[in-house]
Write a protein that holds these residues in place. Structure first.
Motif, PDB file in Angstrom:
ATOM      1  N   SER A  67      19.509   1.878 -41.932  1.00 18.79           N
ATOM      2  CA  SER A  67      18.560   2.376 -40.940  1.00 18.79           C
ATOM      3  C   SER A  67      17.322   1.507 -40.809  1.00 18.79           C
ATOM      4  CB  SER A  67      18.137   3.802 -41.321  1.00 18.79           C
ATOM      5  OG  SER A  67      17.587   3.835 -42.618  1.00 18.79           O
ATOM      6  N   ALA A  68      17.405   0.234 -41.230  1.00 24.96           N
ATOM      7  CA  ALA A  68      16.267  -0.657 -41.032  1.00 24.96           C
ATOM      8  C   ALA A  68      16.005  -0.806 -39.530  1.00 24.96           C
ATOM      9  CB  ALA A  68      16.544  -2.015 -41.664  1.00 24.96           C
ATOM     10  N   VAL A  69      14.729  -1.014 -39.199  1.00 25.46           N
ATOM     11  CA  VAL A  69      14.327  -1.062 -37.786  1.00 25.46           C
ATOM     12  C   VAL A  69      13.623  -2.379 -37.483  1.00 25.46           C
ATOM     13  CG1 VAL A  69      12.772  -0.060 -36.059  1.00 25.46           C
ATOM     14  CG2 VAL A  69      14.151   1.437 -37.515  1.00 25.46           C
ATOM     15  N   ARG A  70      14.005  -2.964 -36.349  1.00 23.70           N
ATOM     16  CA  ARG A  70      13.323  -4.160 -35.842  1.00 23.70           C
ATOM     17  C   ARG A  70      12.805  -3.854 -34.431  1.00 23.70           C
ATOM     18  NH1 ARG A  70      17.322  -7.335 -35.659  1.00 23.70           N
ATOM     19  NH2 ARG A  70      17.025  -8.424 -37.664  1.00 23.70           N
ATOM     20  N   ILE A  71      11.519  -4.083 -34.203  1.00 22.77           N
ATOM     21  CA  ILE A  71      10.931  -3.881 -32.876  1.00 22.77           C
ATOM     22  C   ILE A  71      10.500  -5.234 -32.316  1.00 22.77           C
ATOM     23  CG2 ILE A  71       9.056  -2.835 -31.553  1.00 22.77           C
ATOM     24  CD1 ILE A  71       9.024  -0.522 -33.479  1.00 22.77           C
ATOM     25  N   THR A  72      10.976  -5.539 -31.112  1.00 22.71           N
ATOM     26  CA  THR A  72      10.604  -6.771 -30.422  1.00 22.71           C
ATOM     27  C   THR A  72       9.719  -6.422 -29.235  1.00 22.71           C
ATOM     28  OG1 THR A  72      12.721  -7.776 -31.036  1.00 22.71           O
ATOM     29  CG2 THR A  72      11.463  -8.839 -29.276  1.00 22.71           C
ATOM     30  N   HIS A  73       8.541  -7.052 -29.171  1.00 21.05           N
ATOM     31  CA  HIS A  73       7.609  -6.828 -28.062  1.00 21.05           C
ATOM     32  C   HIS A  73       7.765  -7.987 -27.084  1.00 21.05           C
ATOM     33  CE1 HIS A  73       3.441  -6.634 -26.204  1.00 21.05           C
ATOM     34  NE2 HIS A  73       3.865  -5.392 -26.090  1.00 21.05           N
ATOM     35  N   HIS A  74       8.386  -7.720 -25.937  1.00 18.54           N
ATOM     36  CA  HIS A  74       8.759  -8.791 -25.006  1.00 18.54           C
ATOM     37  C   HIS A  74       7.580  -9.582 -24.451  1.00 18.54           C
ATOM     38  CE1 HIS A  74      12.890  -7.519 -25.242  1.00 18.54           C
ATOM     39  NE2 HIS A  74      12.605  -6.298 -24.817  1.00 18.54           N
ATOM     40  N   PRO A  75       6.477  -8.956 -24.036  1.00 18.43           N
ATOM     41  CA  PRO A  75       5.386  -9.744 -23.441  1.00 18.43           C
ATOM     42  C   PRO A  75       4.799 -10.787 -24.380  1.00 18.43           C
ATOM     43  CG  PRO A  75       5.128  -7.421 -22.913  1.00 18.43           C
ATOM     44  CD  PRO A  75       6.208  -7.509 -23.948  1.00 18.43           C
ATOM     45  N   THR A  76       4.772 -10.490 -25.681  1.00 19.47           N
ATOM     46  CA  THR A  76       4.138 -11.409 -26.634  1.00 19.47           C
ATOM     47  C   THR A  76       5.129 -12.132 -27.530  1.00 19.47           C
ATOM     48  OG1 THR A  76       3.875  -9.655 -28.286  1.00 19.47           O
ATOM     49  CG2 THR A  76       2.074  -9.976 -26.712  1.00 19.47           C
ATOM     50  N   GLY A  77       6.374 -11.628 -27.611  1.00 23.32           N
ATOM     51  CA  GLY A  77       7.347 -12.225 -28.507  1.00 23.32           C
ATOM     52  C   GLY A  77       7.188 -11.783 -29.950  1.00 23.32           C
ATOM     53  N   ILE A  78       6.298 -10.844 -30.213  1.00 23.35           N
ATOM     54  CA  ILE A  78       6.087 -10.353 -31.573  1.00 23.35           C
ATOM     55  C   ILE A  78       7.317  -9.575 -32.041  1.00 23.35           C
ATOM     56  CG2 ILE A  78       4.750  -8.735 -32.990  1.00 23.35           C
ATOM     57  CD1 ILE A  78       2.317  -9.434 -31.309  1.00 23.35           C
ATOM     58  N   VAL A  79       7.761  -9.841 -33.279  1.00 25.34           N
ATOM     59  CA  VAL A  79       8.881  -9.114 -33.883  1.00 25.34           C
ATOM     60  C   VAL A  79       8.408  -8.559 -35.223  1.00 25.34           C
ATOM     61  CG1 VAL A  79      11.224  -9.241 -34.788  1.00 25.34           C
ATOM     62  CG2 VAL A  79      10.573 -10.617 -32.791  1.00 25.34           C
TER      63      VAL A  79
END
Length: 373
Positions: A256-268
């Motif tokens: 259940s590990a989670v990865r969030i990618t923020h498209h406008p900035t490329g932050i992961v």
């Protein structure tokens, strides 16, 4: 009083002057009374987040007041001992008091630097990320050495250290890790460590050759609950995946590990705790903290320049070099502070490097400018 002792006393008095100015000593008692009155309000804990911030701010003021009083009283005591020893011709008392003055001067200088941590987020908890750079297995091993170094430094300060995520290297060490470090001024101190760290040593992996490895360190503040950062759901992608730790104290296996990618900035950002709900919450807080850091960077050009100078984890972008062979030397390339005690540094003795960087740049001011203010 001998000239050296007089100079030490003068340094301590200058530090006390700055501490008093930053603390606004004339109003400190009144502000503490206001805090105490608010703490006694029976409705205080109706808003737990606000209550916790209030208690933290109050404790910070109490600590600052106690520090100021303690240094001032210790200074008076040691001056009195020196005067008494000189009057009685007791060289042993004089020498002991002069030694105590030197230690007090170091303490006062450190507290002076802490008082200069007046940036908007300096008092916050912090996230710290380490990523292996150029150098393959050597770099992964170097990243794990840095991981140990920062954990030891934080624990020596009494900070709480929470592992957020960790990706092991294919053969040794780690590819990356992320921590949340909680305690007074955690971000203010650690922000000086953002950048590329370079290691030179003889390879421990049977090559017998001199190798150069790189790893990058990224530090950003934990966003206070009273600071609202809006994230548009359409701007993020949430992925779940299986994550397996490197074993030992960091055993961590979950679906259940989670990865969030923020498209406008490329932050992961990632989190690998046992609960998917908890992971999403941790990762979202980390994302908001990164976005908040970007906002701070825009508003504080000198901090932004420092982070951008970090660049790729490779040649030409390092802020500090750690040389283990053919000689022993750790040198900060921003301040020229250096030491041959490489073992001490790798065991977490980072204060001289942090203090020197803070002395040069604290809220965009040199230490001398802050004294003048």
């Amino acid at each position: 009083m001998r000239a050296e002792a007089e100079n030490t006393v003068a340094r301590i008095e200058k530090s006390l002057d700055l501490l008093g100015q930053r603390l606004d000593w004339e109003t400190a008692e009144h502000r503490l009374e206001e805090f105490n009155a608010r703490v006694e309000d029976p409705d205080l804990w109706n808003d737990p987040a606000a209550a916790q911030k209030l208690m933290r701010d109050r404790q910070m003021l109490v600590d600052q007041m106690e520090t100021y009083r303690s240094i001032k009283q210790d200074l008076a005591d040691q001056k009195e001992l020196i005067e008494m020893g000189e009057a009685e011709g007791d060289e042993e008392i004089v020498s002991e008091a002069e030694g105590a003055l030197k230690s007090l001067a170091e303490t006062a200088a450190t507290k002076e630097l802490e008082a200069l941590l007046d940036g908007e987020a300096d008092g916050n908890d912090t996230f710290l990320e380490i990523n292996a750079g150029a150098g393959g297995t050597e770099a992964c091993d170097w990243a794990q050495m840095l991981q140990r170094m920062y954990v030891r430094w934080a624990e020596s300060k009494g900070y709480d250290v929470e592992l957020q995520s960790e990706e092991p290297g294919s053969e040794a060490g780690i590819k990356s890790c992320a921590y949340k470090i909680s305690g007074p001024n955690a971000y203010g101190w650690l922000k000086t460590e953002s950048g590329v760290h370079r290691l030179v040593r003889i390879s421990p992996f049977g090559k017998g050759t001199r190798e150069t490895s790189f790893a990058s360190v990224w530090v950003y503040p934990v966003v206070d609950d009273n600071i609202e950062i809006e994230v548009n759901p359409a701007d993020i992608r949430v992925d779940t995946f299986r994550s397996s730790g490197a074993g030992g104290q960091h055993v961590n296996t979950t679906d259940s590990a989670v990865r969030i990618t923020h498209h406008p900035t490329g932050i992961v950002v990632t989190s690998s705790e046992k609960s998917q709900h908890q992971n999403r919450d941790i990762a979202m807080k980390a994302l908001k903290s990164r976005l908040y850091q970007m906002e701070l960077d825009r508003r504080h050009a000198e901090i932004n320049a420092q982070h951008e100078a970090k660049g790729e984890a490779g040649w030409g972008n390092q802020i500090r070099s750690y040389v283990l062979q053919p000689y022993q030397m750790v040198k900060d390339l921003r301040t020229s502070v250096e030491t041959s005690d490489t073992s001490g540094v790798l065991d977490g003795a980072l204060d001289p490097f942090m203090a020197a960087t803070l002395a040069l740049k604290v809220s965009g001011k040199a230490r001398a400018d802050a004294r003048e203010d």
